[in-house]
Design a protein around this motif. Sequence first.
Motif, PDB file in Angstrom:
ATOM      1  N   TYR A 167       0.854  -1.186   0.000  1.00  0.00           N
ATOM      2  CA  TYR A 167       0.000   0.000   0.000  1.00  0.00           C
ATOM      3  C   TYR A 167       0.888   1.233   0.000  1.00  0.00           C
ATOM      4  CZ  TYR A 167      -3.943  -2.974   1.281  1.00  0.00           C
ATOM      5  OH  TYR A 167      -4.919  -3.950   1.292  1.00  0.00           O
ATOM      6  N   ARG A 168       0.526   2.226  -0.820  1.00  0.00           N
ATOM      7  CA  ARG A 168       1.246   3.504  -0.862  1.00  0.00           C
ATOM      8  C   ARG A 168       0.446   4.561  -0.110  1.00  0.00           C
ATOM      9  NH1 ARG A 168       5.594   3.952  -4.192  1.00  0.00           N
ATOM     10  NH2 ARG A 168       5.839   2.382  -5.816  1.00  0.00           N
TER      11      ARG A 168
ATOM     12  N   LEU B 129       3.151  -6.352  -6.988  1.00  0.00           N
ATOM     13  CA  LEU B 129       4.288  -6.395  -7.900  1.00  0.00           C
ATOM     14  C   LEU B 129       4.680  -7.855  -8.062  1.00  0.00           C
ATOM     15  CD1 LEU B 129       6.587  -5.054  -9.526  1.00  0.00           C
ATOM     16  CD2 LEU B 129       7.898  -5.003  -7.382  1.00  0.00           C
ATOM     17  N   TRP B 130       4.554  -8.386  -9.268  1.00  0.00           N
ATOM     18  CA  TRP B 130       4.858  -9.781  -9.563  1.00  0.00           C
ATOM     19  C   TRP B 130       6.270  -9.920 -10.119  1.00  0.00           C
ATOM     20  CZ3 TRP B 130       1.808 -13.823  -8.416  1.00  0.00           C
ATOM     21  CH2 TRP B 130       0.467 -13.571  -8.149  1.00  0.00           C
TER      22      TRP B 130
ATOM     23  N   ILE C 154       3.569   2.294   2.760  1.00  0.00           N
ATOM     24  CA  ILE C 154       3.232   2.316   4.177  1.00  0.00           C
ATOM     25  C   ILE C 154       3.171   0.927   4.803  1.00  0.00           C
ATOM     26  CG2 ILE C 154       2.136   4.580   4.163  1.00  0.00           C
ATOM     27  CD1 ILE C 154      -0.583   3.192   3.895  1.00  0.00           C
ATOM     28  N   LYS C 155       2.917  -0.101   3.999  1.00  0.00           N
ATOM     29  CA  LYS C 155       3.003  -1.480   4.494  1.00  0.00           C
ATOM     30  C   LYS C 155       3.107  -2.423   3.311  1.00  0.00           C
ATOM     31  CE  LYS C 155      -1.963  -2.316   5.210  1.00  0.00           C
ATOM     32  NZ  LYS C 155      -2.966  -2.739   6.194  1.00  0.00           N
ATOM     33  N   PHE C 156       3.707  -3.607   3.568  1.00  0.00           N
ATOM     34  CA  PHE C 156       3.894  -4.576   2.493  1.00  0.00           C
ATOM     35  C   PHE C 156       4.018  -5.974   3.080  1.00  0.00           C
ATOM     36  CE2 PHE C 156       8.144  -3.622   3.870  1.00  0.00           C
ATOM     37  CZ  PHE C 156       8.822  -4.828   3.777  1.00  0.00           C
ATOM     38  N   GLN C 157       3.869  -6.963   2.199  1.00  0.00           N
ATOM     39  CA  GLN C 157       4.176  -8.345   2.545  1.00  0.00           C
ATOM     40  C   GLN C 157       4.749  -9.033   1.319  1.00  0.00           C
ATOM     41  OE1 GLN C 157       0.770 -10.580   3.880  1.00  0.00           O
ATOM     42  NE2 GLN C 157      -0.348 -10.353   1.972  1.00  0.00           N
ATOM     43  N   ALA C 158       5.644  -9.969   1.561  1.00  0.00           N
ATOM     44  CA  ALA C 158       6.243 -10.761   0.482  1.00  0.00           C
ATOM     45  C   ALA C 158       5.534 -12.102   0.431  1.00  0.00           C
ATOM     46  CB  ALA C 158       7.729 -10.957   0.744  1.00  0.00           C
ATOM     47  N   CYS C 159       5.297 -12.605  -0.786  1.00  0.00           N
ATOM     48  CA  CYS C 159       4.552 -13.856  -0.946  1.00  0.00           C
ATOM     49  C   CYS C 159       5.174 -14.742  -2.024  1.00  0.00           C
ATOM     50  CB  CYS C 159       3.108 -13.577  -1.361  1.00  0.00           C
ATOM     51  SG  CYS C 159       2.155 -12.571  -0.220  1.00  0.00           S
ATOM     52  N   ASP C 160       4.999 -16.031  -1.849  1.00  0.00           N
ATOM     53  CA  ASP C 160       5.313 -17.028  -2.872  1.00  0.00           C
ATOM     54  C   ASP C 160       3.979 -17.572  -3.361  1.00  0.00           C
ATOM     55  OD1 ASP C 160       6.824 -18.813  -4.479  1.00  0.00           O
ATOM     56  OD2 ASP C 160       6.614 -20.380  -2.974  1.00  0.00           O
TER      57      ASP C 160
ATOM     58  N   SER D 105       4.530 -13.423   4.143  1.00  0.00           N
ATOM     59  CA  SER D 105       5.278 -13.066   5.341  1.00  0.00           C
ATOM     60  C   SER D 105       4.426 -12.449   6.432  1.00  0.00           C
ATOM     61  CB  SER D 105       6.375 -12.061   4.970  1.00  0.00           C
ATOM     62  OG  SER D 105       5.789 -10.853   4.491  1.00  0.00           O
ATOM     63  N   GLY D 106       3.308 -11.874   6.085  1.00  0.00           N
ATOM     64  CA  GLY D 106       2.534 -11.041   7.009  1.00  0.00           C
ATOM     65  C   GLY D 106       2.886  -9.579   6.754  1.00  0.00           C
ATOM     66  N   TRP D 107       1.969  -8.701   7.085  1.00  0.00           N
ATOM     67  CA  TRP D 107       2.132  -7.286   6.777  1.00  0.00           C
ATOM     68  C   TRP D 107       3.121  -6.621   7.738  1.00  0.00           C
ATOM     69  CZ3 TRP D 107       0.347  -5.435   2.377  1.00  0.00           C
ATOM     70  CH2 TRP D 107      -0.680  -6.124   1.736  1.00  0.00           C
ATOM     71  N   VAL D 108       4.020  -5.800   7.192  1.00  0.00           N
ATOM     72  CA  VAL D 108       4.983  -5.030   7.985  1.00  0.00           C
ATOM     73  C   VAL D 108       5.094  -3.626   7.405  1.00  0.00           C
ATOM     74  CG1 VAL D 108       6.348  -7.023   8.732  1.00  0.00           C
ATOM     75  CG2 VAL D 108       6.945  -5.851   6.625  1.00  0.00           C
ATOM     76  N   ALA D 109       5.507  -2.687   8.254  1.00  0.00           N
ATOM     77  CA  ALA D 109       5.775  -1.320   7.801  1.00  0.00           C
ATOM     78  C   ALA D 109       7.277  -1.199   7.545  1.00  0.00           C
ATOM     79  CB  ALA D 109       5.328  -0.325   8.860  1.00  0.00           C
TER      80      ALA D 109
END
Length: 70
Positions: free
Chosen positions: A19-20, A30-31, A49-55, A65-69
Amino acid sequence: MISVYDGSKDGDPGKAEYYRQSTAGTKRTLWNHSGPGTTVTSASGSKIIKFQACDENYGDPDDCSGWVAP
């Protein structure tokens, strides 16, 4: 900016969901479909403002990964 590195040879793409600040109600994704050992980077824009990395797991829930700032 945010980047996604694909370090797995499982054939599934990696992604970042984020999220921006300027569009806080809009989830962006983003793929990385470029394959193992590659990195893709988003365009510049307002602060993330927050992101998570995924496979991605086709047909099953994604591993995230779960959301982090930042």
